[in-house]
Design a protein around this motif. Structure first.
Motif, PDB file in Angstrom:
ATOM      1  N   LEU A  58      98.478  36.178   5.484  1.00  0.00           N
ATOM      2  CA  LEU A  58      97.900  34.936   5.516  1.00  0.00           C
ATOM      3  C   LEU A  58      97.066  34.171   4.797  1.00  0.00           C
ATOM      4  CD1 LEU A  58      99.499  34.228   9.444  1.00  0.00           C
ATOM      5  CD2 LEU A  58     100.934  33.643   7.305  1.00  0.00           C
ATOM      6  N   LEU A  59      95.488  35.028   4.540  1.00  0.00           N
ATOM      7  CA  LEU A  59      94.487  33.920   3.919  1.00  0.00           C
ATOM      8  C   LEU A  59      94.829  34.873   2.500  1.00  0.00           C
ATOM      9  CD1 LEU A  59      91.902  35.272   6.774  1.00  0.00           C
ATOM     10  CD2 LEU A  59      92.656  32.843   5.918  1.00  0.00           C
ATOM     11  N   ASP A  60      95.078  35.745   2.129  1.00  0.00           N
ATOM     12  CA  ASP A  60      95.541  36.347   1.308  1.00  0.00           C
ATOM     13  C   ASP A  60      96.130  35.948   0.107  1.00  0.00           C
ATOM     14  OD1 ASP A  60      94.087  39.132  -0.560  1.00  0.00           O
ATOM     15  OD2 ASP A  60      96.514  38.849  -0.801  1.00  0.00           O
ATOM     16  N   ARG A  61      97.005  35.524   0.606  1.00  0.00           N
ATOM     17  CA  ARG A  61      97.914  34.934  -0.450  1.00  0.00           C
ATOM     18  C   ARG A  61      97.143  33.095  -0.210  1.00  0.00           C
ATOM     19  NH1 ARG A  61     102.136  34.107   3.211  1.00  0.00           N
ATOM     20  NH2 ARG A  61     101.533  31.662   3.602  1.00  0.00           N
ATOM     21  N   ARG A  62      96.733  32.881   0.689  1.00  0.00           N
ATOM     22  CA  ARG A  62      95.792  31.395   0.436  1.00  0.00           C
ATOM     23  C   ARG A  62      94.892  31.637  -0.809  1.00  0.00           C
ATOM     24  NH1 ARG A  62      96.230  27.621  -0.253  1.00  0.00           N
ATOM     25  NH2 ARG A  62      95.494  26.424   0.660  1.00  0.00           N
ATOM     26  N   PHE A  63      93.538  32.443  -0.644  1.00  0.00           N
ATOM     27  CA  PHE A  63      92.910  32.610  -1.820  1.00  0.00           C
ATOM     28  C   PHE A  63      93.474  32.717  -2.910  1.00  0.00           C
ATOM     29  CE2 PHE A  63      90.350  35.136   2.248  1.00  0.00           C
ATOM     30  CZ  PHE A  63      90.020  34.117   3.017  1.00  0.00           C
ATOM     31  N   LYS A  64      94.190  33.864  -3.207  1.00  0.00           N
ATOM     32  CA  LYS A  64      95.406  34.130  -4.308  1.00  0.00           C
ATOM     33  C   LYS A  64      95.481  32.499  -5.180  1.00  0.00           C
ATOM     34  CE  LYS A  64      95.768  38.913  -4.026  1.00  0.00           C
ATOM     35  NZ  LYS A  64      96.772  39.780  -3.543  1.00  0.00           N
ATOM     36  N   GLU A  65      96.203  31.943  -4.107  1.00  0.00           N
ATOM     37  CA  GLU A  65      96.908  30.232  -4.661  1.00  0.00           C
ATOM     38  C   GLU A  65      95.736  29.733  -5.484  1.00  0.00           C
ATOM     39  OE1 GLU A  65     100.722  30.624  -1.934  1.00  0.00           O
ATOM     40  OE2 GLU A  65      98.686  28.553  -1.393  1.00  0.00           O
ATOM     41  N   GLY A  67      92.989  30.897  -6.772  1.00  0.00           N
ATOM     42  CA  GLY A  67      91.992  31.293  -7.869  1.00  0.00           C
ATOM     43  C   GLY A  67      91.039  32.916  -7.081  1.00  0.00           C
ATOM     44  N   HIS A  68      91.054  32.786  -6.182  1.00  0.00           N
ATOM     45  CA  HIS A  68      90.991  33.970  -6.211  1.00  0.00           C
ATOM     46  C   HIS A  68      91.403  35.626  -6.688  1.00  0.00           C
ATOM     47  CE1 HIS A  68      89.135  31.040  -3.643  1.00  0.00           C
ATOM     48  NE2 HIS A  68      87.686  31.626  -3.530  1.00  0.00           N
ATOM     49  N   GLN A  69      90.031  36.768  -6.256  1.00  0.00           N
ATOM     50  CA  GLN A  69      90.545  37.628  -6.818  1.00  0.00           C
ATOM     51  C   GLN A  69      90.048  38.901  -5.294  1.00  0.00           C
ATOM     52  OE1 GLN A  69      89.282  38.115 -11.322  1.00  0.00           O
ATOM     53  NE2 GLN A  69      91.796  38.789 -11.477  1.00  0.00           N
ATOM     54  N   ASN A  70      90.782  39.577  -5.493  1.00  0.00           N
ATOM     55  CA  ASN A  70      90.157  40.842  -4.482  1.00  0.00           C
ATOM     56  C   ASN A  70      89.288  42.426  -5.352  1.00  0.00           C
ATOM     57  OD1 ASN A  70      91.163  39.796  -2.237  1.00  0.00           O
ATOM     58  ND2 ASN A  70      93.008  41.164  -2.165  1.00  0.00           N
ATOM     59  N   PRO A 136      84.351  29.413 -13.451  1.00  0.00           N
ATOM     60  CA  PRO A 136      83.459  30.580 -11.834  1.00  0.00           C
ATOM     61  C   PRO A 136      83.903  32.117 -11.597  1.00  0.00           C
ATOM     62  CG  PRO A 136      85.487  29.040 -11.333  1.00  0.00           C
ATOM     63  CD  PRO A 136      85.185  28.723 -13.195  1.00  0.00           C
ATOM     64  N   LEU A 137      82.945  32.350 -11.369  1.00  0.00           N
ATOM     65  CA  LEU A 137      83.319  33.806 -10.242  1.00  0.00           C
ATOM     66  C   LEU A 137      83.663  33.359  -9.045  1.00  0.00           C
ATOM     67  CD1 LEU A 137      83.327  36.861 -11.308  1.00  0.00           C
ATOM     68  CD2 LEU A 137      81.737  37.551 -10.211  1.00  0.00           C
ATOM     69  N   LYS A 138      85.227  34.117  -8.304  1.00  0.00           N
ATOM     70  CA  LYS A 138      85.648  34.011  -7.148  1.00  0.00           C
ATOM     71  C   LYS A 138      86.216  35.335  -6.398  1.00  0.00           C
ATOM     72  CE  LYS A 138      87.793  30.272  -7.607  1.00  0.00           C
ATOM     73  NZ  LYS A 138      88.292  28.504  -7.193  1.00  0.00           N
ATOM     74  N   ILE A 139      85.946  36.334  -5.768  1.00  0.00           N
ATOM     75  CA  ILE A 139      85.925  37.402  -5.818  1.00  0.00           C
ATOM     76  C   ILE A 139      86.077  37.330  -4.043  1.00  0.00           C
ATOM     77  CG2 ILE A 139      85.621  40.126  -5.448  1.00  0.00           C
ATOM     78  CD1 ILE A 139      84.490  39.465  -8.547  1.00  0.00           C
ATOM     79  N   ASN A 140      86.391  38.482  -3.704  1.00  0.00           N
ATOM     80  CA  ASN A 140      87.029  38.901  -1.723  1.00  0.00           C
ATOM     81  C   ASN A 140      87.049  40.201  -2.048  1.00  0.00           C
ATOM     82  OD1 ASN A 140      87.387  37.509   0.898  1.00  0.00           O
ATOM     83  ND2 ASN A 140      89.363  39.022   0.193  1.00  0.00           N
ATOM     84  N   PHE A 141      86.290  40.379  -0.986  1.00  0.00           N
ATOM     85  CA  PHE A 141      86.585  41.488  -0.385  1.00  0.00           C
ATOM     86  C   PHE A 141      87.356  41.671   0.993  1.00  0.00           C
ATOM     87  CE2 PHE A 141      82.904  41.589  -3.544  1.00  0.00           C
ATOM     88  CZ  PHE A 141      83.092  41.808  -4.414  1.00  0.00           C
ATOM     89  N   TRP A 142      88.719  42.564   1.003  1.00  0.00           N
ATOM     90  CA  TRP A 142      88.429  43.094   2.426  1.00  0.00           C
ATOM     91  C   TRP A 142      88.055  44.015   3.014  1.00  0.00           C
ATOM     92  CZ3 TRP A 142      90.892  39.859   6.049  1.00  0.00           C
ATOM     93  CH2 TRP A 142      92.237  39.279   5.092  1.00  0.00           C
ATOM     94  N   ASN A 143      87.684  44.819   3.562  1.00  0.00           N
ATOM     95  CA  ASN A 143      86.418  45.769   4.551  1.00  0.00           C
ATOM     96  C   ASN A 143      85.903  45.731   5.863  1.00  0.00           C
ATOM     97  OD1 ASN A 143      84.282  43.527   4.299  1.00  0.00           O
ATOM     98  ND2 ASN A 143      84.077  44.011   1.715  1.00  0.00           N
TER      99      ASN A 143
END
Length: 484
Positions: A58-65, A67-70, A136-143
């Motif tokens: 759910l979160l991953d989809r919203r982050f990508k919507e 403009g964030h990348q993993n 902007p640089l917008k990155i998310n990390f699943w870890n």
């Protein structure tokens, strides 16, 4: 056909009588997690991981919507890198695991096992950013993150390693960073309230409670069934507090060099802990339908002569539900009685059960059983999908309303410090009171009652005139509470 004794598998304590033991039994007996050989660590079992996958997806989809990348970051951070932002890292120092050897050999510089990734990520960002075109640089990390929780451990809520996501963004202006902070908090609120069915209070942390190195921290605070607060998610405006020591700079359209503005934000698997504590009952888990790995469990009830007929109909029903987009599972195991299955699926918190037997087939009907109210409803077989969807929607709504009523019941407005102390020593919950904004008062209240300022709500309407501790004019409306 025999079943294990009910006492061996069911929840043996009441939620209202021994909350801590009840919680532990639900985690273990519902098959969410187990204890690891090292204190403070847990093993996430497939059923627990499936709930995390629902939250993650759910979160991953919203982050990508938005403009964030993993991306991916390594787990080891050199000590020299951490010293670049000493104040920030000092907040984590007591919790850090250090690596000092590779095999039998000393490695020289100590390496920290990641408690959070700001210093590591920002040393890299400085290499990637040189122009306004890079922003902007917008990155998310699943870890996972590691923090040495040795004393007060609790599965999902406080463990030495935990799954989470941590987002890190870089912007050209303070205003863009502020907008990012609130966008993320809105995504978190949607997840927590609309999907997990847990109401939350949004606002700011005090300077004492904010993320170390942040200009300010926004938070969503939930209330658990034992009267303790739980921080559900945070989003931080970092200002230029990291961009300057890590030299994250860009050349703007004005051809001049500027330091960037940054945010960081995260939620962890403690959201699963919140789900358990808020919605569970004496039978075990109750999982909100929107995040339930199994939304409907189909249980065939039969004698030997009817087995083939009933199992066949149960399989048809399960297939029809799955084809309609409802996550359904048929429990056609012969080694357990239907009554044992009922208890197991209730303990696992599946929102809706469909019972199907020979009589139901004769009437061309099905029996639905709600997990939240345990209400039984008979319906025509032809309306299977329609009724299932309606019931799941009703259960989702009912769980939120029940949790909201609980939160409201834990809200108090003490007018004196004695009343605040009595509240904390009694039912707990959130004590809404005026605060003069002096950290001395905040520290005294914590020392004497065990209650922190959990959140200063965005809506400051109705702020009392005086500080609940010192009696000086109040500058903030604050919610005090004991927390996990």
């Amino acid at each position: 056909m025999s079943s294990p004794p009910k006492e061996a598998v069911g929840i043996t304590v009441k939620k209202s009588e021994d909350f801590s033991e009840w919680y532990t039994q639900v985690v273990l007996k519902a098959g969410l997690a187990d204890y690891a050989p090292v204190k403070g660590f847990i093993v996430l079992r497939p059923y627990g991981y499936a709930i995390w996958e629902s939250i993650r997806d759910l979160l991953d989809r919203r982050f990508k919507e938005t403009g964030h990348q993993n991306g991916f970051l390594p787990v080891l951070i050199p000590e020299s890198l951490l010293s670049k932002e000493e104040d920030h890292f000092a907040g984590f120092t007591p919790e850090v695991f250090w690596v000092t050897k590779a095999g039998d050999n000393d490695i020289g510089e100590k390496l920290a096992l990641r408690p959070t990734s700001e210093t590591l990520a920002y040393s890299i960002f400085a290499k990637w950013i040189s122009s306004y075109r890079d922003l902007p640089l917008k990155i998310n990390f699943w870890n996972s993150a590691l923090r040495a929780e040795i004393k007060a451990t609790k599965p999902f809520v406080r463990t030495s390693e935990f799954l989470w996501q941590e987002g890190h963004t870089v912007h050209a202006t303070a205003e863009e960073a502020e907008q990012e902070v609130m966008t993320i908090l809105g995504i978190y609120r949607q997840l927590i309230e609309e999907y997990l069915a847990v109401p939350a209070v949004g606002g700011f942390k005090s300077d004492k409670e904010k993320f170390v190195g942040a200009n300010y921290t926004t938070t969503l605070e939930g209330m658990m069934a034992d009267g303790k607060a739980l921080q559900m998610g945070t989003s931080h405006h970092l200002g230029q507090n990291f961009s300057k020591p890590f030299e994250i700079k860009y050349v703007g359209k004005d051809t001049k060099e500027h330091f960037a503005w940054q945010t960081s934000w995260g939620v962890s698997w403690r959201l699963i802990g919140a789900l358990i504590m808020v919605h569970g009952d004496d039978k075990g888990l109750i999982i909100p339908p929107k995040v339930a790995p199994i939304q409907v469990v189909v249980v065939p009830i039969h004698k030997d002569k009817d087995a083939a007929l009933v199992k066949g109909r149960a399989a048809e029903i399960t297939q029809e539900l799955n084809q309609a987009g409802i996550r359904a599972h048929v429990d056609d195991r012969d080694e357990y009685t239907s009554g044992w299955k009922f208890n197991e699926w209730e303990m696992k918190g599946v929102p809706l059960r469909v019972n199907i037997g020979a009589r139901d087939i004769e009437k061309d009907g099905v029996e639905f059983v709600r997990r939240d109210s345990r209400e039984k409803v008979q319906h025509d077989r032809a309306k299977l999908v329609e009724v299932a969807n309606n019931l799941l929607e009703s259960i989702q709504k009912s769980l939120y309303e029940r949790a909201k009523a609980m939160l409201d019941g834990f809200m108090s407005k003490p007018t004196t410090y004695e009343e605040l102390k009595a509240t904390m020593d009694g039912r707990g919950g959130f004590a809404t009171a005026g605060w003069c904004s002096a950290q001395e008062c905040e520290l005294k209240i914590k020392e004497e009652t065990g209650a922190d300022i959990r959140v200063m709500p965005f809506d400051q309407a109705g702020m009392p005139k005086k500080c609940v501790y010192c009696g000086q004019p109040a500058k903030k409306l604050a919610l005090f509470g004991r927390a996990y």
